[in-house]
Design a protein around this motif. Structure first.
Motif, PDB file in Angstrom:
ATOM      1  N   HIS A   3       0.854  -1.184   0.000  1.00 17.38           N
ATOM      2  CA  HIS A   3       0.000   0.000   0.000  1.00 17.38           C
ATOM      3  C   HIS A   3       0.894   1.240   0.000  1.00 17.38           C
ATOM      4  N   PHE A   4       0.709   2.096  -1.013  1.00 20.31           N
ATOM      5  CA  PHE A   4       1.517   3.310  -1.114  1.00 20.31           C
ATOM      6  C   PHE A   4       0.696   4.525  -0.683  1.00 20.31           C
ATOM      7  N   LEU A   5       1.350   5.434   0.022  1.00 21.76           N
ATOM      8  CA  LEU A   5       0.722   6.678   0.432  1.00 21.76           C
ATOM      9  C   LEU A   5       0.765   7.679  -0.722  1.00 21.76           C
ATOM     10  N   ASP A   6      -0.037   8.729  -0.629  1.00 20.31           N
ATOM     11  CA  ASP A   6      -0.138   9.694  -1.734  1.00 20.31           C
ATOM     12  C   ASP A   6       1.211  10.276  -2.134  1.00 20.31           C
ATOM     13  N   PHE A   7       2.020  10.626  -1.148  1.00 20.72           N
ATOM     14  CA  PHE A   7       3.302  11.257  -1.462  1.00 20.72           C
ATOM     15  C   PHE A   7       4.345  10.258  -1.976  1.00 20.72           C
ATOM     16  N   GLU A   8       4.005   8.968  -1.971  1.00 18.18           N
ATOM     17  CA  GLU A   8       4.922   7.934  -2.447  1.00 18.18           C
ATOM     18  C   GLU A   8       4.653   7.530  -3.897  1.00 18.18           C
ATOM     19  N   LYS A   9       3.801   8.262  -4.599  1.00 16.07           N
ATOM     20  CA  LYS A   9       3.428   7.879  -5.967  1.00 16.07           C
ATOM     21  C   LYS A   9       4.624   7.720  -6.908  1.00 16.07           C
ATOM     22  N   PRO A  10       5.620   8.639  -6.890  1.00 23.10           N
ATOM     23  CA  PRO A  10       6.787   8.437  -7.766  1.00 23.10           C
ATOM     24  C   PRO A  10       7.526   7.123  -7.458  1.00 23.10           C
ATOM     25  N   ILE A  11       7.598   6.769  -6.181  1.00 22.50           N
ATOM     26  CA  ILE A  11       8.242   5.506  -5.785  1.00 22.50           C
ATOM     27  C   ILE A  11       7.398   4.331  -6.266  1.00 22.50           C
ATOM     28  N   THR A  55       7.223  15.890   5.860  1.00 24.67           N
ATOM     29  CA  THR A  55       6.552  16.925   6.640  1.00 24.67           C
ATOM     30  C   THR A  55       5.820  16.268   7.808  1.00 24.67           C
ATOM     31  N   PRO A  56       5.420  17.042   8.815  1.00 22.36           N
ATOM     32  CA  PRO A  56       4.654  16.451   9.924  1.00 22.36           C
ATOM     33  C   PRO A  56       3.385  15.741   9.448  1.00 22.36           C
ATOM     34  N   TRP A  57       2.709  16.275   8.441  1.00 19.02           N
ATOM     35  CA  TRP A  57       1.498  15.623   7.945  1.00 19.02           C
ATOM     36  C   TRP A  57       1.833  14.303   7.251  1.00 19.02           C
ATOM     37  N   GLN A  58       2.926  14.283   6.515  1.00 18.46           N
ATOM     38  CA  GLN A  58       3.342  13.030   5.879  1.00 18.46           C
ATOM     39  C   GLN A  58       3.741  11.995   6.923  1.00 18.46           C
ATOM     40  N   LYS A  59       4.392  12.427   8.006  1.00 23.69           N
ATOM     41  CA  LYS A  59       4.724  11.501   9.085  1.00 23.69           C
ATOM     42  C   LYS A  59       3.447  10.958   9.750  1.00 23.69           C
ATOM     43  N   THR A  60       2.434  11.798   9.833  1.00 25.82           N
ATOM     44  CA  THR A  60       1.151  11.345  10.364  1.00 25.82           C
ATOM     45  C   THR A  60       0.588  10.221   9.506  1.00 25.82           C
ATOM     46  N   GLN A  61       0.690  10.377   8.193  1.00 27.20           N
ATOM     47  CA  GLN A  61       0.207   9.340   7.287  1.00 27.20           C
ATOM     48  C   GLN A  61       1.005   8.045   7.440  1.00 27.20           C
ATOM     49  N   VAL A  62       2.323   8.165   7.621  1.00 31.57           N
ATOM     50  CA  VAL A  62       3.160   6.978   7.816  1.00 31.57           C
ATOM     51  C   VAL A  62       2.805   6.300   9.139  1.00 31.57           C
ATOM     52  N   ALA A  63       2.586   7.100  10.180  1.00 25.42           N
ATOM     53  CA  ALA A  63       2.230   6.541  11.496  1.00 25.42           C
ATOM     54  C   ALA A  63       0.928   5.753  11.436  1.00 25.42           C
ATOM     55  N   VAL A 264      13.461   6.003  18.201  1.00 22.15           N
ATOM     56  CA  VAL A 264      13.939   4.726  17.666  1.00 22.15           C
ATOM     57  C   VAL A 264      13.922   4.791  16.139  1.00 22.15           C
ATOM     58  N   PRO A 265      15.083   4.683  15.480  1.00 21.80           N
ATOM     59  CA  PRO A 265      15.117   4.750  14.013  1.00 21.80           C
ATOM     60  C   PRO A 265      14.298   3.627  13.377  1.00 21.80           C
ATOM     61  N   GLU A 266      13.671   3.947  12.250  1.00 19.33           N
ATOM     62  CA  GLU A 266      12.897   2.962  11.502  1.00 19.33           C
ATOM     63  C   GLU A 266      13.649   2.538  10.249  1.00 19.33           C
ATOM     64  N   PRO A 267      13.323   1.379   9.688  1.00 20.98           N
ATOM     65  CA  PRO A 267      13.911   0.995   8.400  1.00 20.98           C
ATOM     66  C   PRO A 267      13.583   2.035   7.344  1.00 20.98           C
ATOM     67  N   LEU A 268      14.407   2.128   6.320  1.00 18.85           N
ATOM     68  CA  LEU A 268      14.166   3.081   5.248  1.00 18.85           C
ATOM     69  C   LEU A 268      12.783   2.857   4.656  1.00 18.85           C
ATOM     70  N   GLY A 269      11.993   3.923   4.599  1.00 23.57           N
ATOM     71  CA  GLY A 269      10.653   3.811   4.054  1.00 23.57           C
ATOM     72  C   GLY A 269       9.597   3.514   5.095  1.00 23.57           C
ATOM     73  N   GLY A 270       9.988   3.441   6.362  1.00 25.73           N
ATOM     74  CA  GLY A 270       9.019   3.226   7.425  1.00 25.73           C
ATOM     75  C   GLY A 270       8.963   1.797   7.921  1.00 25.73           C
TER      76      GLY A 270
END
Length: 318
Positions: A3-11, A55-63, A264-270
């Motif tokens: 599942h990709f988030l909106d800001f991850e579309k290029p990825i 951004t904080p909003w993008q981190k909210t989406q990742v959370a 606590v660091p997360e793996p690349l990409g969450g």
């Protein structure tokens, strides 16, 4: 399927192209390893660049990512000899709050967690991680039980907040949350809390007023959700991204404000891209936080915890 988030579309587009080429290679026997390698490197660079400036909003989406490891996953991976305990001994069992006994790396512990669920059926069963009064009363009961038997308490928090329904208010939601916070603060044993996804309002604090408060890199912790804040201040939930910036809800912001102890660091990409690595990192961070606390006597532990929370806000960074 990822599942990709909106800001991850290029990825997403790059990874989709890579998958298509791999399938083509398997079906037609083409040697396109070099092209796949170049695209994989490009996707990796894009992922690193994107997650380096969230951004904080993008981190909210990742959370809130649906594939992010939940409390159940942390318990299954980090806790052995797990024995769940149920009920508040007053009204009912609340499956939004998990609780029980187990062993963390060989040491007996009491474990609590807010569980959102991972599919439609489990989300409904766990009420999307939003606890009712009986959930917080269960948490209080188990923390007091841990105190009587000298067991450290580990909590894993992932909730949008306490359930706001009228029946919860009628059964004393505010009092139940306050008593759970009180139990955290008065516990004669170490309390290590980890925000693994979303830490929303008093519903999160009820299980997170610990000696050590850890946050995963892309988790959030706030007095209100960005949408709720936007609805109150601007009468427009579409202003959630602006609210997220103002709320200072990211792990980095809260560490700078001295409201949490460890990021606590997360793996690349969450955490959702490599749940096993994320869970291992949390386990190591919990171990590092718990070890020095075990050496303290109950009175010293309680005094230090009290001072920790009284100190919050006395000196804010410039």
């Amino acid at each position: 399927m990822r599942h990709f988030l909106d800001f991850e579309k290029p990825i997403a587009e790059l990874e989709s192209k890579i998958e298509e080429l791999r399938k083509m290679s398997e079906a037609e026997g083409l040697n396109i390893a070099e092209e796949v390698g170049k695209l994989t490197e490009k996707a990796d660079r894009q992922l690193r660049a994107t997650y380096a400036k969230l951004t904080p909003w993008q981190k909210t989406q990742v959370a809130r990512h649906p594939d992010r490891p939940k409390a159940n996953d942390y318990i299954a991976s980090l806790i052995t000899d797990w024995t769940p305990l149920a009920g508040d001994r007053a009204f009912a069992e609340d499956r939004a709050v998990l609780g029980g006994l187990g062993r963390f790396r060989g040491r007996s512990v009491m474990v609590l967690g807010t569980e959102k669920g991972s599919d439609t059926e489990s989300r409904v069963a766990h009420n999307f991680g939003m606890a009712r009064p009986e959930g917080y009363r269960k948490a209080r009961r188990l923390m007091q039980l841990a105190g009587r038997f000298g067991l450290p308490v580990l909590t894993f928090v992932d909730t949008a907040g306490a359930f706001p329904g009228i029946e919860a208010e009628a059964r004393g939601q505010a009092e139940a949350i306050a008593r759970s916070i009180e139990a955290c603060l008065e516990a004669p044993v170490p309390v290590v809390a980890t925000i693994i996804g979303e830490g929303g309002s008093g519903g999160a604090i009820a299980l997170a007023a610990g000696d050590a408060v850890l946050m995963l890199e892309h988790s959030i912790y706030s007095v209100i959700s960005p949408e709720g804040c936007a609805a109150i201040l601007w009468k427009d939930a579409a202003q959630a991204s602006v609210a997220a910036e103002a709320l200072k809800l990211t792990a980095e912001d809260l560490r700078r404000l001295k409201l949490i102890d460890t990021v606590v660091p997360e793996p690349l990409g969450g955490a959702h891209r490599d749940p096993a690595a994320a869970i291992t990192a949390v386990g190591n961070a919990v171990q590092a936080a718990l070890t020095p606390l075990l050496a303290l006597e109950p009175a010293a532990l309680q005094a230090k915890r009290r001072e920790k929370f009284l100190e919050m806000g006395r000196e804010l960074p410039a």
